[in-house]
Design an enzyme around this catalytic site. Structure first.
Site, PDB file in Angstrom:
ATOM      1  N   ASP A  11       0.856  -1.200   0.000  1.00 22.11           N
ATOM      2  CA  ASP A  11       0.000   0.000   0.000  1.00 22.11           C
ATOM      3  C   ASP A  11       0.887   1.243   0.000  1.00 22.11           C
ATOM      4  O   ASP A  11       1.746   1.392   0.883  1.00 22.11           O
ATOM      5  CB  ASP A  11      -0.844  -0.068   1.282  1.00 22.11           C
ATOM      6  CG  ASP A  11      -1.742   1.126   1.467  1.00 22.11           C
ATOM      7  OD1 ASP A  11      -1.623   2.116   0.723  1.00 22.11           O
ATOM      8  OD2 ASP A  11      -2.572   1.071   2.398  1.00 22.11           O
ATOM      9  N   ILE A  12       0.682   2.130  -0.939  1.00 17.24           N
ATOM     10  CA  ILE A  12       1.570   3.289  -1.080  1.00 17.24           C
ATOM     11  C   ILE A  12       1.521   4.210   0.153  1.00 17.24           C
ATOM     12  O   ILE A  12       2.495   4.898   0.446  1.00 17.24           O
ATOM     13  CB  ILE A  12       1.259   4.067  -2.390  1.00 17.24           C
ATOM     14  CG1 ILE A  12       2.436   4.983  -2.748  1.00 17.24           C
ATOM     15  CG2 ILE A  12      -0.044   4.846  -2.289  1.00 17.24           C
ATOM     16  CD1 ILE A  12       2.405   5.505  -4.168  1.00 17.24           C
ATOM     17  N   ASN A  25      -7.784  12.459  -9.472  1.00 14.70           N
ATOM     18  CA  ASN A  25      -8.644  12.932 -10.567  1.00 14.70           C
ATOM     19  C   ASN A  25      -8.617  14.454 -10.535  1.00 14.70           C
ATOM     20  O   ASN A  25      -8.103  15.040  -9.581  1.00 14.70           O
ATOM     21  CB  ASN A  25     -10.059  12.368 -10.439  1.00 14.70           C
ATOM     22  CG  ASN A  25     -10.732  12.851  -9.199  1.00 14.70           C
ATOM     23  OD1 ASN A  25     -11.243  13.968  -9.137  1.00 14.70           O
ATOM     24  ND2 ASN A  25     -10.701  12.040  -8.149  1.00 14.70           N
ATOM     25  N   GLY A  33      -9.495   3.683  -5.228  1.00 18.80           N
ATOM     26  CA  GLY A  33      -8.120   3.351  -5.563  1.00 18.80           C
ATOM     27  C   GLY A  33      -7.118   4.102  -4.694  1.00 18.80           C
ATOM     28  O   GLY A  33      -7.324   4.321  -3.506  1.00 18.80           O
ATOM     29  N   VAL A  34      -6.011   4.501  -5.289  1.00 19.58           N
ATOM     30  CA  VAL A  34      -4.940   5.187  -4.575  1.00 19.58           C
ATOM     31  C   VAL A  34      -5.483   6.443  -3.897  1.00 19.58           C
ATOM     32  O   VAL A  34      -5.182   6.739  -2.734  1.00 19.58           O
ATOM     33  CB  VAL A  34      -3.824   5.619  -5.555  1.00 19.58           C
ATOM     34  CG1 VAL A  34      -2.702   6.334  -4.822  1.00 19.58           C
ATOM     35  CG2 VAL A  34      -3.258   4.428  -6.284  1.00 19.58           C
ATOM     36  N   ASP A  35      -6.245   7.183  -4.672  1.00 17.93           N
ATOM     37  CA  ASP A  35      -6.853   8.408  -4.198  1.00 17.93           C
ATOM     38  C   ASP A  35      -7.633   8.219  -2.891  1.00 17.93           C
ATOM     39  O   ASP A  35      -7.464   8.977  -1.922  1.00 17.93           O
ATOM     40  CB  ASP A  35      -7.866   8.776  -5.294  1.00 17.93           C
ATOM     41  CG  ASP A  35      -7.990  10.232  -5.460  1.00 17.93           C
ATOM     42  OD1 ASP A  35      -7.438  10.937  -4.633  1.00 17.93           O
ATOM     43  OD2 ASP A  35      -8.656  10.633  -6.420  1.00 17.93           O
ATOM     44  N   THR A 126      -3.734   3.046 -14.495  1.00 22.99           N
ATOM     45  CA  THR A 126      -4.014   1.649 -14.857  1.00 22.99           C
ATOM     46  C   THR A 126      -5.122   1.019 -14.010  1.00 22.99           C
ATOM     47  O   THR A 126      -5.382  -0.169 -14.116  1.00 22.99           O
ATOM     48  CB  THR A 126      -2.741   0.778 -14.748  1.00 22.99           C
ATOM     49  OG1 THR A 126      -2.335   0.720 -13.378  1.00 22.99           O
ATOM     50  CG2 THR A 126      -1.616   1.347 -15.585  1.00 22.99           C
ATOM     51  N   GLY A 127      -5.763   1.832 -13.156  1.00 19.43           N
ATOM     52  CA  GLY A 127      -6.883   1.338 -12.359  1.00 19.43           C
ATOM     53  C   GLY A 127      -8.181   1.804 -12.991  1.00 19.43           C
ATOM     54  O   GLY A 127      -8.539   1.404 -14.105  1.00 19.43           O
ATOM     55  N   TYR A 129      -8.878   4.438 -14.442  1.00 24.47           N
ATOM     56  CA  TYR A 129      -8.718   5.155 -15.721  1.00 24.47           C
ATOM     57  C   TYR A 129      -8.433   4.236 -16.909  1.00 24.47           C
ATOM     58  O   TYR A 129      -8.393   4.684 -18.043  1.00 24.47           O
ATOM     59  CB  TYR A 129      -7.665   6.257 -15.594  1.00 24.47           C
ATOM     60  CG  TYR A 129      -8.213   7.538 -14.968  1.00 24.47           C
ATOM     61  CD1 TYR A 129      -9.482   7.573 -14.409  1.00 24.47           C
ATOM     62  CD2 TYR A 129      -7.471   8.716 -14.943  1.00 24.47           C
ATOM     63  CE1 TYR A 129      -9.998   8.722 -13.845  1.00 24.47           C
ATOM     64  CE2 TYR A 129      -7.983   9.878 -14.381  1.00 24.47           C
ATOM     65  CZ  TYR A 129      -9.252   9.879 -13.829  1.00 24.47           C
ATOM     66  OH  TYR A 129      -9.752  11.025 -13.276  1.00 24.47           O
TER      67      TYR A 129
HETATM   68  P1  ADP Z   1      -6.233   5.721 -11.925  1.00 27.13           P
HETATM   69  O1  ADP Z   1      -7.568   6.408 -11.764  1.00 27.13           O
HETATM   70  O2  ADP Z   1      -5.115   6.689 -12.271  1.00 27.13           O
HETATM   71  O3  ADP Z   1      -6.311   4.539 -12.817  1.00 27.13           O
HETATM   72  P2  ADP Z   1      -6.403   4.090  -9.500  1.00 27.13           P
HETATM   73  O4  ADP Z   1      -6.205   4.562  -8.111  1.00 27.13           O
HETATM   74  O5  ADP Z   1      -7.769   3.656  -9.897  1.00 27.13           O
HETATM   75  O6  ADP Z   1      -5.824   5.254 -10.434  1.00 27.13           O
HETATM   76  O7  ADP Z   1      -5.439   2.882  -9.771  1.00 27.13           O
HETATM   77  C1  ADP Z   1      -4.071   2.984 -10.083  1.00 27.13           C
HETATM   78  C2  ADP Z   1      -3.353   1.739  -9.608  1.00 27.13           C
HETATM   79  O8  ADP Z   1      -3.132   1.843  -8.187  1.00 27.13           O
HETATM   80  C3  ADP Z   1      -4.138   0.452  -9.789  1.00 27.13           C
HETATM   81  O9  ADP Z   1      -3.239  -0.536 -10.265  1.00 27.13           O
HETATM   82  C4  ADP Z   1      -4.614   0.104  -8.389  1.00 27.13           C
HETATM   83  O10 ADP Z   1      -4.737  -1.285  -8.190  1.00 27.13           O
HETATM   84  C5  ADP Z   1      -3.484   0.640  -7.552  1.00 27.13           C
HETATM   85  N1  ADP Z   1      -3.807   0.932  -6.135  1.00 27.13           N
HETATM   86  C6  ADP Z   1      -5.014   1.047  -5.548  1.00 27.13           C
HETATM   87  N2  ADP Z   1      -4.892   1.330  -4.229  1.00 27.13           N
HETATM   88  C7  ADP Z   1      -3.554   1.397  -3.977  1.00 27.13           C
HETATM   89  C8  ADP Z   1      -2.763   1.630  -2.811  1.00 27.13           C
HETATM   90  N3  ADP Z   1      -3.319   1.869  -1.632  1.00 27.13           N
HETATM   91  N4  ADP Z   1      -1.408   1.619  -2.921  1.00 27.13           N
HETATM   92  C9  ADP Z   1      -0.817   1.376  -4.131  1.00 27.13           C
HETATM   93  N5  ADP Z   1      -1.503   1.160  -5.262  1.00 27.13           N
HETATM   94  C10 ADP Z   1      -2.854   1.149  -5.192  1.00 27.13           C
END
Ligand code: ADP
Length: 174
Positions: A11-12, A25, A33-35, A126-127, A129
């Protein structure tokens, strides 16, 4: 010395680099997701900082490929750099590649401006989007490699992947 580039499967928000990058976004508001992970971990200060940025500097939203920094509360990294990746369905051609390149480059430029030496990137776009990870990972790795060769001030870059599949795609390139 040229920066070390490493891969992490985790997890980042747990990363103790000087900065972590958010795949945001354009509204910089809470999403999934990450956001979502970053906003949950930094609640409510990170959201307020993002709202200030969009209200004052980007009332129409942060454009794709741009990046902005906010400070970070409670967690190991000192700053979050928010960048907006290309959404696959918005493009009819390859222009998304340029925009993704700019996400990585502008995030690294902001890192330099803030004296950041270590930085963690997620796999931008890559999530939700929907951009293909094979294409995006190449752009990510090539852009970061090119940048750190020019700017030795950056000492470490981590690509933090969230699934085994994504990890192995990056592994082939590193
Ligand atoms: P985007 O909208 O730019 O595609 P996302 O957040 O939907 O961004 O996804 C980008 C990538 O981050 C995906 O591969 C997703 O699985 C991954 N991801 C989601 N949550 C986390 C996290 N907590 N830490 C690291 N990577 C994550």
């Amino acid at each position: 010395m040229v920066a070390t580039i490493i891969l992490i499967l985790w997890d980042i928000t747990t990363q103790n680099t000087d900065a972590i990058v958010n795949a945001a976004n354009s509204t910089l508001l809470w999403w999934w997701g990450v956001d979502g992970a970053i906003h949950r971990a930094g609640w409510p200060m990170i959201l307020q900082a993002c709202q200030n940025i969009t209200r004052i500097e980007y009332p129409k939203g942060l454009p794709t490929g741009e990046a902005v920094a906010t400070v970070w509360w409670n967690l190991p990294a000192k700053r979050v750099i928010h960048t907006v990746g290309p959404r696959f369905s918005d493009y009819k051609n390859d222009d998304r590649k340029d925009d993704l390149f700019h996400c990585y480059e502008n995030s690294l430029k902001i890192a330099l401006d803030h004296g950041i030496k270590t930085i963690s990137f997620p796999s931008i776009s890559t999530g939700a989007y929907g951009c293909p990870i094979e294409e995006c990972s190449k752009i990510a790795v090539e852009t970061v490699r090119g940048f750190v060769e020019l700017y030795p001030e950056i000492e470490e870059v981590r690509f933090v992947l969230f699934s085994n599949k994504d990890y192995w795609v990056y592994q082939k390139l590193i």
